[in-house]
Design a protein around this motif. Structure first.
Motif, mmCIF file in Angstrom:
data_model
loop_
_atom_site.group_PDB
_atom_site.id
_atom_site.type_symbol
_atom_site.label_atom_id
_atom_site.label_comp_id
_atom_site.label_asym_id
_atom_site.label_seq_id
_atom_site.Cartn_x
_atom_site.Cartn_y
_atom_site.Cartn_z
ATOM 1 N N LYS B 2 0.853 -1.181 0.000
ATOM 2 C CA LYS B 2 0.000 0.000 0.000
ATOM 3 C C LYS B 2 0.885 1.226 0.000
ATOM 4 C CE LYS B 2 -3.841 -1.727 2.762
ATOM 5 N NZ LYS B 2 -4.308 -1.719 4.149
ATOM 6 N N ILE B 3 0.687 2.082 -0.979
ATOM 7 C CA ILE B 3 1.477 3.310 -1.007
ATOM 8 C C ILE B 3 1.076 4.210 0.158
ATOM 9 C CG2 ILE B 3 1.931 5.431 -2.312
ATOM 10 C CD1 ILE B 3 1.552 3.773 -4.850
ATOM 11 N N PHE B 4 -0.240 4.272 0.388
ATOM 12 C CA PHE B 4 -0.728 5.218 1.391
ATOM 13 C C PHE B 4 -1.013 4.533 2.724
ATOM 14 C CE2 PHE B 4 -1.880 7.087 -2.790
ATOM 15 C CZ PHE B 4 -0.932 8.089 -2.757
ATOM 16 N N ALA B 143 -2.666 10.716 -7.115
ATOM 17 C CA ALA B 143 -3.391 9.449 -7.178
ATOM 18 C C ALA B 143 -4.896 9.692 -7.282
ATOM 19 C CB ALA B 143 -3.066 8.595 -5.952
ATOM 20 N N LEU B 147 -7.265 8.547 -10.338
ATOM 21 C CA LEU B 147 -8.310 7.543 -10.134
ATOM 22 C C LEU B 147 -9.707 8.095 -10.417
ATOM 23 C CD1 LEU B 147 -6.998 5.826 -6.899
ATOM 24 C CD2 LEU B 147 -7.244 4.772 -9.128
ATOM 25 N N ARG B 153 -10.447 5.655 -3.000
ATOM 26 C CA ARG B 153 -9.524 4.563 -2.665
ATOM 27 C C ARG B 153 -8.224 5.083 -2.054
ATOM 28 N NH1 ARG B 153 -9.216 1.207 -8.125
ATOM 29 N NH2 ARG B 153 -11.369 0.508 -8.298
ATOM 30 N N VAL B 154 -7.919 6.340 -2.305
ATOM 31 C CA VAL B 154 -6.672 6.898 -1.786
ATOM 32 C C VAL B 154 -6.812 7.094 -0.280
ATOM 33 C CG1 VAL B 154 -5.095 8.853 -1.880
ATOM 34 C CG2 VAL B 154 -6.170 8.013 -3.972
ATOM 35 N N GLY B 155 -5.976 6.383 0.454
ATOM 36 C CA GLY B 155 -6.083 6.422 1.906
ATOM 37 C C GLY B 155 -5.393 7.638 2.501
#
Lengths: 531, 639
Positions: B2-4, B143, B147, B153-155
């Motif tokens: 996970k990137i974020f 991101a 998206l 979805r970006v946390g």
């Protein structure tokens, strides 16, 4: 700087272990409307025959082993490419006692580790009827005691090698769900870190439905990956082996697995020295295939010494093929070809020797993204040499534009100051002291080191150190021998004064970007060193 | 991956209140006695760092390791707290480096011990930390933009590392409550904003630090969930090196790092960093260097069961280190190694001499940057490949022109997108030169390999050559008007073969034969393929005794080079068979070898046996039988 991790070996191999249940329950008859009576093991053998036939045609380079098990297990056929032997073994299986899955899985671990070690991915095809045994050694018992294991009797899952566990049930879903069999089998897949799948028979148990179940396995795990390799107008039909696995870039923001294109377009060539040994997701053989007019595959282009060359192979080997040209050129030139695998996804094609005489055209996949290899910069920014104002490799091919310098240097390349250990601080102070004793010859280095210490002390709020070093320099001044250059005393006094001013913390003298410069003296003109 | 995750955003909150100016009560000797000139001199009294200095240098060390291993996407926001919060940098990538942080810290300076403690609090910093966690980073923004409808979805997760001197356990609880409350409030604000993001998960790491020798007023507590959004852990650590060790352990935990010790690194006095004046200057001892890197680098070792575990590392960091023995690289050995992972590293002890010797050795090569043009270079590269492959014979025997040095000046420029006047001139010169060769009846390097007899006649050879050259030039006429001019020149020059007059004299029989070779030229591709099959067959036949199958692959490097390179095969403009003077070319050697080998396997062609100067008159019987034309069946075109 990176640490590179790798290994050597037969990477393009993905062996299969077929694990066949030969317990008594496999002899249960299957009610078929027709005249002949089948047992479950006959259905299983039928499915496996289909799998072996498929592999003999499409995966002839692959190794497969056959293990049978009941309460004991036995390696019927060690890893082989000879599918006839495997086929024969299927018809020579006896019936034994009860199912004991755990010991069989331990057996699989041993067989695979002995033959391939822990790095080669392996597919395990477990064929069973979903009767999981009774008492000790039954799967229920194994799972119940799973949490009470010590290192010595560790449960065999997850397999100690990259693996997929495919469970082929000679039973339909309703039958498995009537007991807790399905749950137990699902636990097995979970224990293998989710790597694998359970297949059940749709509808009544019959040859046709077994075929369709094994068909699904073949589609999932044993479909050859065909692609077209392109370089401008030159093209070749190829099989990429083993088939590239879908890749999940980020499970959260991009959870859809990425699959590589079936058009593999070469975008350029680069020296091996420039690409160095890049980290890759996976490596694959690229095999030329001959397609006949109808588009059906007639065979791979490489010949295997162990096997009879069929006519298709001969034809494939004799039609000039771009793969051969590419492979030879890459080998001779010491280059790799960069290939586009998808949007913002690249890989490389290169020649790799697997023995003195033989070498193969290989493809490695980089991690998806615009900049998979930081030392090459952004992939999209790589261009033809002829576009550059001057040849980045020099007229004599004596230099290279790679690796690119990172924008921000890593700590080890930028002379950072760390005083966590006393020795770090002491070394820095001693450097100043050593240069102080060689003034005025070392004026430049003296002030360079002094300023470095000053900056760090200011950032860390370590003003006492500045006072201490100032005191030390004043003392050095009093210790100067009579023979010392008169400039030395002036510089030491000046430096000490400046440090003391900085140690007050008043902004005027304690500026981070302010540098202490050498005192301009009448003597300094005679000094050879200038700031 | 996970990137974020929480590691995407780290906020340091360091206490800058008056009590942080207190000494850590761990002395550092800085005035080390240097031998032989210190008699009678009393060294200066040791000094000690303040709690602030210990906190700052430990957090800088945390950042150093993190930035080394994750130069991108792992961001730090540094806040110091006294009577207010001072945010020293932002989430932008430009702000993410040690120099920026050091400069900002120098500007803040050490805490003022005489400031009013009542006005100062770590709470200001903690509130600012929550606020900053709600701010979107470049990466999150990018991101989300990418998206579009899936932007949710970006946390947004993060970690707050707070270094302070707390009064008691209840004081710690008060700080935790404050953070929880602030998150609650800011999440409400963020819900109605485009620029802010709600915090989904926050890890609070509270580090209570106190002078060495004092009793701690705060107890350790492992990670605990305070709310679905907030977890908190408390570390009570003595200042000085204990604090540094703690942060070193934390950075390894937070970023999944592991340690590898490279042992037995030879260090010679010649290494540039080695200062002659320091000790051991003349010994070449071996050293060990401990490196940190992502722990995935160890996965394969652990899997293989081949653990080179060297016990716990010396500095007492929390994990075992794996030892690897140094191998001096053989510098001129360029090859691809199979590499499943490249992991960025950071030396544990960055400015120890062994570490710097190693990193300098590895960094020691010249680098510079390449200029990028406005167009996407990679697309230009594809374009170039397209042009270069418009006409590209795959097998050397399929081509005449790419075996001829004389054609190189034309072939190397015709593939270009545009031509200069000079290029056109060179192309024309090339064509004139070929005309000249034809007039002089110079032999051409037409392959005779695999063909029976000695190949096509000279005038047919030229016809084949001209056809091939025309194919090459025609493939590029749409590039520019200048390419068109090259074709015009080519067509003008080849339109009147000099022997045409002569050929007419030879009469009808001869013409029939010409038709055949005309057809041969048309069916060039097929014909050559056939020849090649023959050739490969002969290679395969001999394969068992003489040639390994690898030869087939080895053969391909002989294939034509890209036209802008020197051809591998120098032809010398002499036909292989009639070769007599000058250096022997590779092709000649090869052809002779094949011919000799072949001649052993078949009866010699009667025509060649009876030839004079390698020339045999064909169809002699026709002279006698006068006019019988029954034997022609296509064989002629194969010769």
């Amino acid at each position: 700087l990176c640490i590179l991790i790798g290994n050597i070996g037969l990477i393009f191999i993905m062996p299969t272990v077929v694990v066949m249940d030969v317990s008594l329950s496999m002899t249960r008859p299957v009610s078929v409307e027709g005249s002949e009576e089948y047992q479950r093991k006959h259905l299983a053998a039928h499915g496996l025959t289909m799998l072996f036939e498929h592999m003999a045609t499409n995966y002839k380079l692959e190794f497969t082993a056959l293990v049978v098990f009941s309460s004991l297990w036995e390696l019927m056929v060690p890893f082989t490419r000879d599918y006839n032997t495997l086929q024969e073994a299927l018809s020579n299986m006896d019936d034994y006692d009860k199912t004991c899955l755990e010991s069989a899985l331990v057996g699989v671990c041993n067989i695979v580790q002995q033959e391939w070690g822990g790095a080669i991915p392996c597919q395990v095809v477990l064929v069973t009827d979903g009767c999981l045994g009774i008492g000790r050694g039954s799967l229920r018992h194994s799972l119940a005691t799973h949490n009470q294991r010590s290192e010595s009797n560790r449960f065999p899952l997850p397999f100690p090698f990259p693996s997929k566990l495919y469970i082929m049930c000679m039973a339909n879903l309703e039958e498995l769900q009537s007991t807790d069999s399905l749950d137990c089998l699902e636990r097995l897949i979970d224990l293998n870190n989710g790597e694998g799948q359970i297949f059940t028979i749709d509808g009544p148990l019959c040859l046709k439905n077994v075929q369709s179940m094994f068909g699904k396995l073949i589609d999932l795990a044993y479909t050859p990956f065909h692609a077209v390799l392109k370089c401008g107008h030159l093209t070749a039909d190829v099989q990429v082996f083993p088939r590239p696995e879908p890749f999940v870039v980020d499970e959260e923001i991009d959870p859809i697995p990425k699959v590589i294109n079936t058009d593999l377009e070469i975008v350029g060539f680069i020296d091996i020295a420039d690409i160095s040994s890049p980290p890759v997701l996976s490596r694959h053989l690229v095999l030329p295939i001959a397609l006949n007019k109808e588009g059906d595959e007639v065979g791979t282009g490489i010949t295997d010494d162990n096997e009879d060359e069929n006519s298709a192979n001969q034809i494939a080997g004799k039609i000039p093929n771009f793969c051969v040209l590419l492979h030879g050129s890459l080998k001779v030139e010491g280059m790799v070809a960069i290939v586009q695998l998808g949007p913002e996804w690249h890989g490389m094609l290169y020649s790799q020797a697997d023995s003195k005489k033989k070498s193969n055209l290989m493809m490695s996949l980089f991690e998806p993204g615009p900049e998979p290899l930081p030392w090459l910069g952004k992939m999209g920014q790589l261009g033809p040499i002829s576009d550059a104002k001057e040849n980045p490799y020099g007229e004599d091919d004596n230099k290279s534009p790679f690796p690119l310098q990172p924008k921000n240097k890593r700590s080890y390349a930028q002379n950072v100051t760390v005083w966590i250990k006393p020795s770090g601080l002491q070394t820095d102070v001693q450097k100043i002291l050593r240069n102080a004793r060689k003034l005025p010859e070392k004026t430049q280095t003296f002030y360079k080191e002094l300023n470095r210490l000053r900056k760090a002390a200011l950032a860390f709020g370590f003003l006492d150190l500045l006072k201490g070093v100032a005191d030390m320099l004043e003392r050095e001044c009093t210790l100067l021998p009579d023979t010392a250059h008169p400039d030395a005393a002036f510089q030491l006094t000046h430096a000490a004064q400046q440090l003391k001013l900085a140690s007050t913390g008043t902004s005027e003298y304690a500026g981070y970007d302010h540098n202490i410069t050498p005192l301009q003296t009448d003597f300094s003109g005679s000094s050879t060193e200038r700031m | 991956m996970k990137i974020f995750s929480e590691s995407h955003k780290t906020v340091f909150v360091v206490d800058h209140c008056p009590y942080m100016a207190e000494s850590c009560r761990q002395h550092v000797e800085f005035d080390m006695l240097v031998k032989n000139r210190t008699q009678g001199i009393i060294p200066l009294a040791p000094i000690s760092k303040s709690l602030w200095t210990c906190s700052v240098e430990s957090s800088m060390e945390y950042c150093r390791i993190m930035y080394d291993i994750f130069p991108f996407r792992k961001l730090v926001n540094f806040i110091v707290s006294d009577s207010g919060a001072h945010v020293l940098n932002s989430w932008t990538q430009e702000d993410q480096n040690l120099q920026e942080l050091m400069a900002a810290l120098a500007a803040v300076g050490p805490p003022n011990p005489r400031a009013d403690p009542e006005c100062c609090s770590i709470l200001h910093g903690l509130v600012a930390a929550v606020e900053t966690l709600c701010k979107i980073t470049e990466y999150q923004h990018e991101a989300r933009t990418l998206l579009m409808e899936n932007a949710e979805r970006v946390g947004n997760r993060g970690r707050i590392i707070c270094i302070t001197n707390a009064k008691s356990d209840s004081h710690v609880r008060m700080l935790e409550d404050c953070v929880q409350e602030t998150i609650h409030e800011h999440n409400k604000l963020a819900a109605n904003s485009d620029h802010l993001m709600q915090i989904q998960k926050c890890e609070l790491v509270l580090i209570h630090t106190y002078p060495v020798g004092e009793d701690s007023l705060v107890s350790d507590r492992s990670k605990k969930e305070l709310s679905p959004v907030l977890t908190s852990e408390v570390h009570s650590v003595r200042a000085g090196r204990h604090l540094a060790t703690k942060l070193n352990i934390l950075v390894q935990q937070h970023f999944d790092l592991a340690s590898t010790t490279i042992t037995n690194i030879p260090m010679k006095p010649t290494f540039s960093v080695f200062d002659q004046e320091e000790q051991h200057a003349n010994t070449s001892a071996n050293y060990d260097v401990e490196l940190l890197h992502h722990k995935d680098a160890h996965v394969d070792f652990l899997k293989s069961g081949d653990t080179h575990l060297g016990g716990s590392s010396r500095e007492g960091s929390f994990k075992e280190t794996i030892t690897l023995k140094w191998c001096t690289p053989r510098t001129n050995n360029i090859e691809l190694h199979y590499c499943t992972g490249a992991y960025r590293i950071s030396p544990v002890d960055v400015n120890s001499r062994p570490s710097s010797c190693l990193t300098n050795f590895l960094l020691n090569d010249p680098r510079y940057k390449i200029d990028g043009s406005l167009e996407i270079p990679l697309e230009r590269a594809k374009d170039q490949l397209e042009k270069h492959t418009r006409y590209w014979p795959m097998i050397i025997s399929q081509t005449t022109i790419f075996n001829m040095q004389a054609v190189v000046p034309l072939a190397s420029v015709i593939v270009k997108e545009s031509l200069t006047e000079e290029d056109v001139l060179n192309c024309q010169k090339t064509i004139y030169n070929l005309v000249d060769m034809e007039r002089k009846n110079d032999p051409l390097p037409i392959s005779t390999v695999g063909t029976r007899g000695k190949g096509p006649k000279r005038d047919e050879q030229y016809r084949i050559m001209w056809n091939e050259l025309e194919t090459l030039v025609r493939a590029h006429i749409n590039n520019s008007e200048k390419h068109q001019r090259v074709l015009e020149c080519l067509m003008a020059c080849r339109s009147k073969p000099p022997e045409e007059e002569e050929r007419k004299k030879r009469g009808r029989k001869r013409e029939d034969k010409e038709d055949k070779s005309e057809k041969a030229v048309k069916d060039y591709e097929q014909e050559k393929t056939w020849q090649d099959l023959e050739r490969l067959k002969s290679i395969l036949e001999r394969g068992k005794e003489e040639l390994a199958e690898a030869e087939i692959i080895k053969d391909s490097p002989d294939s034509p080079e890209p036209p802008n390179k020197k051809p591998l095969v120098e032809m010398d403009e002499t036909p292989p068979v009639e070769k007599s003077k000058g250096p022997v070319s590779l092709l000649t050697l090869w052809s002779n070898r094949i011919n000799t080998a072949n001649s052993r396997k078949h009866q010699e062609f009667a025509g060649r046996l009876n030839s004079v100067n390698n020339r045999a008159e064909l169809y002699q019987h026709l002279k006698e039988e006068n006019g019988m034309e029954t034997t022609e069946n296509g064989k002629a075109s194969r010769q």
